[in-house]
Design a protein around this motif. Structure first.
Motif, PDB file in Angstrom:
ATOM      1  N   ALA A   1       0.865  -1.188   0.000  1.00 35.38           N
ATOM      2  CA  ALA A   1       0.000   0.000   0.000  1.00 35.38           C
ATOM      3  C   ALA A   1       0.897   1.231   0.000  1.00 35.38           C
ATOM      4  CB  ALA A   1      -0.917  -0.007   1.216  1.00 35.38           C
ATOM      5  N   ASP A   2       0.962   1.914  -1.143  1.00 36.19           N
ATOM      6  CA  ASP A   2       1.876   3.045  -1.317  1.00 36.19           C
ATOM      7  C   ASP A   2       1.118   4.354  -1.098  1.00 36.19           C
ATOM      8  OD1 ASP A   2       3.893   4.767  -1.948  1.00 36.19           O
ATOM      9  OD2 ASP A   2       4.204   4.060  -3.991  1.00 36.19           O
ATOM     10  N   GLU A   3       1.277   4.949   0.082  1.00 40.98           N
ATOM     11  CA  GLU A   3       0.586   6.195   0.446  1.00 40.98           C
ATOM     12  C   GLU A   3      -0.900   6.112   0.099  1.00 40.98           C
ATOM     13  OE1 GLU A   3       1.974   8.460   2.145  1.00 40.98           O
ATOM     14  OE2 GLU A   3       4.069   8.707   1.606  1.00 40.98           O
ATOM     15  N   PRO A   4      -1.622   5.123   0.650  1.00 39.28           N
ATOM     16  CA  PRO A   4      -2.991   4.869   0.174  1.00 39.28           C
ATOM     17  C   PRO A   4      -4.017   5.908   0.595  1.00 39.28           C
ATOM     18  CG  PRO A   4      -2.502   3.457   2.047  1.00 39.28           C
ATOM     19  CD  PRO A   4      -1.217   4.164   1.699  1.00 39.28           C
ATOM     20  N   THR A   5      -3.675   6.797   1.539  1.00 42.81           N
ATOM     21  CA  THR A   5      -4.695   7.731   2.043  1.00 42.81           C
ATOM     22  C   THR A   5      -4.234   9.180   2.054  1.00 42.81           C
ATOM     23  OG1 THR A   5      -3.962   7.380   4.325  1.00 42.81           O
ATOM     24  CG2 THR A   5      -5.719   5.958   3.524  1.00 42.81           C
ATOM     25  N   THR A   6      -3.174   9.522   1.325  1.00 38.92           N
ATOM     26  CA  THR A   6      -2.593  10.865   1.405  1.00 38.92           C
ATOM     27  C   THR A   6      -3.598  11.967   1.092  1.00 38.92           C
ATOM     28  OG1 THR A   6      -0.390  10.057   0.886  1.00 38.92           O
ATOM     29  CG2 THR A   6      -0.803  12.372   0.466  1.00 38.92           C
ATOM     30  N   ALA A   7      -4.421  11.777   0.073  1.00 41.00           N
ATOM     31  CA  ALA A   7      -5.301  12.859  -0.376  1.00 41.00           C
ATOM     32  C   ALA A   7      -6.669  12.851   0.302  1.00 41.00           C
ATOM     33  CB  ALA A   7      -5.486  12.769  -1.892  1.00 41.00           C
ATOM     34  N   LEU A   8      -6.863  12.003   1.328  1.00 42.92           N
ATOM     35  CA  LEU A   8      -8.172  11.848   1.939  1.00 42.92           C
ATOM     36  C   LEU A   8      -8.258  12.620   3.253  1.00 42.92           C
ATOM     37  CD1 LEU A   8      -8.589   8.004   1.392  1.00 42.92           C
ATOM     38  CD2 LEU A   8      -9.255   9.863  -0.136  1.00 42.92           C
TER      39      LEU A   8
ATOM     40  N   VAL B   1       2.860  -4.266   3.398  1.00 43.03           N
ATOM     41  CA  VAL B   1       3.864  -3.218   3.500  1.00 43.03           C
ATOM     42  C   VAL B   1       3.141  -1.892   3.302  1.00 43.03           C
ATOM     43  CG1 VAL B   1       5.959  -2.203   2.540  1.00 43.03           C
ATOM     44  CG2 VAL B   1       5.708  -4.691   2.632  1.00 43.03           C
ATOM     45  N   LEU B   2       3.174  -1.047   4.315  1.00 39.64           N
ATOM     46  CA  LEU B   2       2.501   0.248   4.260  1.00 39.64           C
ATOM     47  C   LEU B   2       3.560   1.335   4.084  1.00 39.64           C
ATOM     48  CD1 LEU B   2      -0.073   1.945   4.544  1.00 39.64           C
ATOM     49  CD2 LEU B   2       0.255   1.888   7.022  1.00 39.64           C
ATOM     50  N   ILE B   3       3.599   1.961   2.915  1.00 36.14           N
ATOM     51  CA  ILE B   3       4.552   3.028   2.619  1.00 36.14           C
ATOM     52  C   ILE B   3       3.881   4.354   2.939  1.00 36.14           C
ATOM     53  CG2 ILE B   3       5.941   4.141   0.823  1.00 36.14           C
ATOM     54  CD1 ILE B   3       5.841   1.448  -0.696  1.00 36.14           C
ATOM     55  N   SER B   4       4.513   5.144   3.787  1.00 39.89           N
ATOM     56  CA  SER B   4       3.851   6.382   4.197  1.00 39.89           C
ATOM     57  C   SER B   4       4.849   7.346   4.814  1.00 39.89           C
ATOM     58  CB  SER B   4       2.757   6.069   5.227  1.00 39.89           C
ATOM     59  OG  SER B   4       2.093   7.242   5.636  1.00 39.89           O
ATOM     60  N   HIS B   5       4.478   8.662   4.807  1.00 39.59           N
ATOM     61  CA  HIS B   5       5.205   9.623   5.622  1.00 39.59           C
ATOM     62  C   HIS B   5       4.374  10.039   6.827  1.00 39.59           C
ATOM     63  CE1 HIS B   5       3.224  12.314   2.503  1.00 39.59           C
ATOM     64  NE2 HIS B   5       2.727  12.775   3.634  1.00 39.59           N
ATOM     65  N   ASP B   6       3.228   9.384   7.035  1.00 39.13           N
ATOM     66  CA  ASP B   6       2.342   9.684   8.160  1.00 39.13           C
ATOM     67  C   ASP B   6       2.683   8.753   9.321  1.00 39.13           C
ATOM     68  OD1 ASP B   6       0.251   9.953   9.975  1.00 39.13           O
ATOM     69  OD2 ASP B   6      -1.204  10.388   8.407  1.00 39.13           O
ATOM     70  N   MET B   7       3.462   9.256  10.274  1.00 46.40           N
ATOM     71  CA  MET B   7       3.924   8.426  11.383  1.00 46.40           C
ATOM     72  C   MET B   7       2.770   7.947  12.261  1.00 46.40           C
ATOM     73  SD  MET B   7       7.205   8.073  11.081  1.00 46.40           S
ATOM     74  CE  MET B   7       7.793   7.568  12.685  1.00 46.40           C
TER      75      MET B   7
ATOM     76  N   TYR C   1      -1.200   1.036  12.512  1.00 44.58           N
ATOM     77  CA  TYR C   1      -1.548  -0.094  11.651  1.00 44.58           C
ATOM     78  C   TYR C   1      -0.380  -1.004  11.280  1.00 44.58           C
ATOM     79  CZ  TYR C   1      -5.923   2.438  11.258  1.00 44.58           C
ATOM     80  OH  TYR C   1      -7.107   3.077  11.550  1.00 44.58           O
ATOM     81  N   THR C   2       0.765  -0.865  11.913  1.00 44.55           N
ATOM     82  CA  THR C   2       1.889  -1.750  11.594  1.00 44.55           C
ATOM     83  C   THR C   2       2.500  -2.360  12.847  1.00 44.55           C
ATOM     84  OG1 THR C   2       3.576  -0.002  11.651  1.00 44.55           O
ATOM     85  CG2 THR C   2       2.440  -0.359   9.556  1.00 44.55           C
ATOM     86  N   ASP C   3       3.227  -3.470  12.646  1.00 42.51           N
ATOM     87  CA  ASP C   3       3.924  -4.142  13.742  1.00 42.51           C
ATOM     88  C   ASP C   3       5.390  -3.726  13.807  1.00 42.51           C
ATOM     89  OD1 ASP C   3       1.569  -5.837  14.090  1.00 42.51           O
ATOM     90  OD2 ASP C   3       2.243  -6.880  12.289  1.00 42.51           O
ATOM     91  N   ARG C   4       5.951  -3.421  12.641  1.00 43.55           N
ATOM     92  CA  ARG C   4       7.375  -3.111  12.560  1.00 43.55           C
ATOM     93  C   ARG C   4       7.575  -1.974  11.582  1.00 43.55           C
ATOM     94  NH1 ARG C   4      11.552  -6.229   9.929  1.00 43.55           N
ATOM     95  NH2 ARG C   4       9.969  -7.727   9.287  1.00 43.55           N
ATOM     96  N   VAL C   5       8.656  -1.201  11.757  1.00 48.10           N
ATOM     97  CA  VAL C   5       8.897  -0.019  10.934  1.00 48.10           C
ATOM     98  C   VAL C   5      10.332   0.004  10.427  1.00 48.10           C
ATOM     99  CG1 VAL C   5       8.905   2.505  10.848  1.00 48.10           C
ATOM    100  CG2 VAL C   5       7.199   1.337  12.212  1.00 48.10           C
ATOM    101  N   LEU C   6      10.487   0.378   9.141  1.00 46.37           N
ATOM    102  CA  LEU C   6      11.793   0.715   8.576  1.00 46.37           C
ATOM    103  C   LEU C   6      11.804   2.213   8.298  1.00 46.37           C
ATOM    104  CD1 LEU C   6      11.646  -2.416   7.774  1.00 46.37           C
ATOM    105  CD2 LEU C   6      13.153  -1.775   5.886  1.00 46.37           C
TER     106      LEU C   6
END
Length: 519
Positions: free
Chosen positions: A160-167, A191-197, A203-208
């Motif tokens: 999921a690549d920035e799935p909610t940025t514009a919402l 894998v949730l790709i985001s800049h929203d910490m 919604y995640t268990d682990r972070v890179l």
């Protein structure tokens, strides 16, 4: 040789695990996962490393073999569904394509599966939806349809690549809750790709954490948020918006007012009312935040106040004088009311240099000579933090944050009394967003202009606003000081909005704890 976009990043993902990848724009987040599925853009070449999926080395797979994996085993949700859904095809036809390619279902079974999944993701009328086109849905509905299309095939891995940025905040929370439920239900790794910490924390268990193509830190989500080890991670966390002390704004007569403002799109029996008799005052020197979900009428009201839309009914007054397109003071009002748009890439003329763009509002200043205009442009570019060399560049030669600084400079060149900022930071990543709204609030304090700040980002509103106006379905639900609205909301809708935004509290390890408000 060009520097690597992604440099020696290793990632292991177990079945059913949820991992977040965070970092600023250009950190390599999306490119890392595009390399996994073999969708690198032209000019990008993989020079080393390997990708194994379900024990199979994907490095040497032929294009036909990769296509068999994409969709069926690995699903991808893009950032903006309006560009990833085909505008020329109906929703039903687009959703059926994956089932036809990757399953042995007949047409009747495919149709039943599509309708069931659309109902599962909250589409009220699935039968009508399959016959409709993407432009007939809101952003949130399009994203639900995109999720349905991907999850139909029950992939083992979902990216999921920035799935909610514009919402907006409520739709964002709804979409992520839906995505989380489907992932849990199907046992899908994500894998949730985001800049929203805040979103990643929930919604995640682990972070890179990625910076300039390198993974600088990795750990469990809760531990990384509370005890970040790397300076860059601490920088990302420090950019999360926090409430500033309330300001005292002197009580003066309103600078601008709207009364009984009404507008409908379309005409006759097909008219769709958007504003239902809005009354609003904006006082000198204050920042008024206009918040609400998508379709609430925020932007429409802002464009009416800016003189860009003609209302069906109602009056607009500025310094006590009624202004409209036929009034003698309308040109002066337009000069004293400037707008900063959401996307500077589309609002800045690509054929003009930044110097000419910023100078455009000064062309009607008869008293200013060419040398004066040039000096004013240099002055405002310095105020927004753009070095002199940026004046001769074109918009495409600037980063997103630099383009928004140029847009703010254009709005302030005329030294207006009122600035309307319409989602001015929503398209920016976390640290750039923090820089821009810090800049905007600093300039507002120094120059004293009033600001109508239109936003669905309640975290930013909590940091910048003096007063908050909550809109819902074309009416004002409630309004009051920032602290009143955030701490003592009276409307159920306002409480729902706030429940989608976390409160931040400092953690003992130098990080943060996120506490979600109850609806």
């Amino acid at each position: 040789m060009a520097p690597p976009v992604v440099d020696c990043v290793s990632l292991t993902l177990r079945a059913g695990e949820r991992i977040g990848i965070v970092g600023e724009s250009g950190s390599g987040k999306s490119m890392l996962m595009r390399a996994v599925i073999g969708l690198l853009p032209p000019g990008i070449v993989r020079r080393g490393g390997c990708v194994r999926f379900a024990g199979r080395d994907m490095s040497g797979l032929a294009p036909d073999d990769l296509r068999k994996l994409r969709g069926k085993s690995i699903g991808l949700i893009f950032q903006e569904p309006m560009t990833s859904l085909n505008p020329a095809l109906t929703i039903g036809r687009q959703m059926e394509e994956g089932l036809a390619l990757h399953t042995t279902m007949d047409a009747s079974a495919r149709q039943s599966a599509i309708l069931a999944m659309l109902k599962r993701v909250g589409i009220a009328d699935p039968d009508a939806a399959v016959r409709a086109f993407p432009h007939e849905f809101s952003g949130g509905m399009r994203q639900r349809i995109m999720i349905a299309s991907v999850m139909l095939l029950e992939p083992a891995l979902l990216i999921a690549d920035e799935p909610t940025t514009a919402l907006d905040a409520v739709v964002q929370r709804d979409v992520l809750e839906l995505l989380h439920a489907l992932v849990e239900e199907k046992g899908t790794a994500m894998v949730l790709i985001s800049h929203d910490m805040a979103m990643v924390a929930q919604y995640t268990d682990r972070v890179l954490v990625m910076q300039k193509g390198v993974c600088v830190e990795e750990g469990t989500t809760a531990e990384l948020l509370r005890m970040p080890r790397h300076d860059y991670t601490r920088k990302l966390l420090s950019a999360l918006p926090r409430r500033a002390p309330a300001r005292a704004v002197a009580p003066n007569a309103p600078l601008a007012s709207v009364r009984n403002m009404k507008l409908a799109y379309g005409s006759g029996t097909g008219a769709k009312p958007v504003l239902h008799g809005i009354d609003l005052d904006i006082h000198p020197g204050e920042i008024v935040a206009l918040v609400g979900g998508s379709g609430s009428g925020k932007t429409t009201l802002g464009r009416i106040i800016a003189g860009l839309l003609q209302p069906d009914e109602g009056t607009l007054t500025f310094r006590g004088q009624v202004v409209n397109r036929k009034s003698s003071g309308f040109a002066d009002y337009r000069a004293n009311c400037q707008m900063v748009f959401q996307d500077p890439y589309s609002s800045l003329d690509p054929r003009m240099r930044i110097r000419d763009i910023v100078a455009a509002p000064l062309r009607h200043e008869k008293s200013m000579r060419a040398a004066d205009r040039r000096a004013r442009v240099d002055e405002v570019l310095a105020e927004v933090g753009l070095a002199p060399q940026f004046a001769e560049r074109f918009p495409h030669q600037l980063s997103g944050g630099q383009r928004q600084r140029a847009a703010i400079a254009r709005a302030l060149a005329r030294r207006p009394d009122l600035v309307i900022a319409d989602e001015a930071v929503s398209a920016l990543d976390l640290t750039v967003k923090a820089q821009i709204f810090t800049l905007l609030s600093k300039l507002q304090r120094e120059q004293g202009f009033a600001c109508l700040f239109i936003s669905h980002d309640l975290g930013v509103v909590e940091q910048i606003a003096d007063r908050v106006v909550v809109m819902h379905k074309g009416v004002i639900e409630e309004q009051g000081s920032r602290d009143e609205i955030f701490d003592r909301p009276s409307s159920a809708y306002t409480r729902k909005l706030l429940s989608a935004v976390p409160m931040l509290t400092p953690a003992a390890g130098g990080g943060i704890d996120l506490v979600w408000r109850a609806a």
